[in-house]
Design a protein around this motif. Structure first.
Motif, short mmCIF file in Angstrom:
data_model
loop_
_atom_site.label_atom_id
_atom_site.label_comp_id
_atom_site.label_asym_id
_atom_site.label_seq_id
_atom_site.Cartn_x
_atom_site.Cartn_y
_atom_site.Cartn_z
N PRO A 1 -52.78 -26.21 -20.28
CA PRO A 1 -51.23 -26.42 -20.03
C PRO A 1 -50.16 -26.25 -20.88
N GLY A 2 -48.93 -25.77 -20.16
CA GLY A 2 -47.95 -25.80 -20.98
C GLY A 2 -46.75 -26.51 -20.33
N VAL A 3 -45.59 -25.68 -20.04
CA VAL A 3 -44.46 -26.58 -19.90
C VAL A 3 -44.57 -27.23 -18.28
N ASP A 4 -44.29 -28.44 -18.27
CA ASP A 4 -44.47 -28.98 -16.86
C ASP A 4 -46.01 -29.17 -16.26
N GLY A 5 -46.89 -28.93 -17.00
CA GLY A 5 -48.35 -28.93 -16.77
C GLY A 5 -48.70 -27.66 -16.36
N ARG A 6 -47.68 -26.59 -16.24
CA ARG A 6 -48.21 -25.40 -15.56
C ARG A 6 -49.14 -24.70 -16.64
N THR A 7 -50.17 -23.86 -15.99
CA THR A 7 -51.05 -23.38 -17.01
C THR A 7 -50.48 -22.10 -17.75
N ALA A 8 -50.59 -22.19 -18.99
CA ALA A 8 -49.73 -21.22 -19.93
C ALA A 8 -51.03 -20.15 -20.16
#
Length: 235
Positions: A65-72
């Motif tokens: 995960p990255g920002v706001d739990g989005r997949t990075a």
């Protein structure tokens, strides 16, 4: 290869091996350097929309995960046995980065460019290809056999390296990214004025080679590929 199949005990062995391999560690290191969360300690079977899991197919993924739990940062490992008109065993490894999901990923003066500190380095690119090669040719086939040489080849063994942008001109919408936005190619020489959104090269190679041979093959192939697409290297 009709007698080969992905037996339950071999699938379980692969699931145990994936988090312990060099590829897993390299993905985790890059994700950490990019400021992402911790890499999960196990790989998950993909949904059917991303790949099949049955007696002739293996498909796993890992997502960071990255920002706001989005997949990075994410990676996929797939194996497909020959079936129907598909006569070859296919072993593929994908590594992807969504730069828009990285912390502080863009420069303030140009929202189309990835921050220079977030671009993948030439060393990271080379290392990712090296460990992906080893995963694809050594670990994934263990889902069907302990003896790679037992699998009679349909032709010369071929390894392909691909680099792609999923947000090229005309398809990137409000966020267009070229390869040079995402990767620091400085080590490969003077860049061309125009670089396509994807590059690839193919290597014919014996199935079983040493670590040193894999490393040499990857770096030679990267220099060959970049020079084929217009990079000028005077070294």
């Amino acid at each position: 290869m009709d007698d080969l199949e992905v037996a339950g005990e071999r699938r379980r062995l692969l699931e145990e091996m994936l988090p312990q391999g060099w590829f897993h560690g390299t993905v985790g290191s890059v994700a950490d350097r990019l400021g992402c969360g911790s890499i999960p300690d196990r790989w998950e079977r993909t949904p059917d929309s991303e790949g099949s899991n049955n007696r002739r197919n293996v498909s796993y993924r890992i997502k960071v995960p990255g920002v706001d739990g989005r997949t990075a940062v994410a990676a996929w490992a797939r194996l497909q046995l020959p079936a129907g008109m598909q006569f070859q065993l296919l072993s593929t490894v994908d590594f992807r980065v969504d730069f828009s999901a990285l912390p502080d990923d863009v420069q303030k003066d140009d929202s189309s460019l990835v921050s220079s500190v977030r671009r993948l380095s030439a060393d990271e690119l080379g290392e990712m290809f090296i460990v992906a090669w080893m995963l694809a040719t050594r670990s994934l086939p263990l889902a069907v056999t302990n003896d790679l040489l037992r699998m009679r080849p349909a032709g010369p063994t071929r390894v392909e390296l691909h680099i792609d942008s999923e947000r090229p001109p005309n398809l990137g919408h409000d966020r267009v990214l070229g390869l040079m936005d995402m990767i620091d190619f400085t080590e490969f020489g003077e860049a061309p004025s125009l670089l396509p959104p994807s590059m690839s090269t193919s290597i014919t190679t014996p199935l079983v080679i040493s670590d040193h041979q894999v490393e040499d093959s990857v770096m030679e192939s990267l220099f060959y590929m970049t020079s084929s697409f217009g990079f000028i290297n005077y070294k």
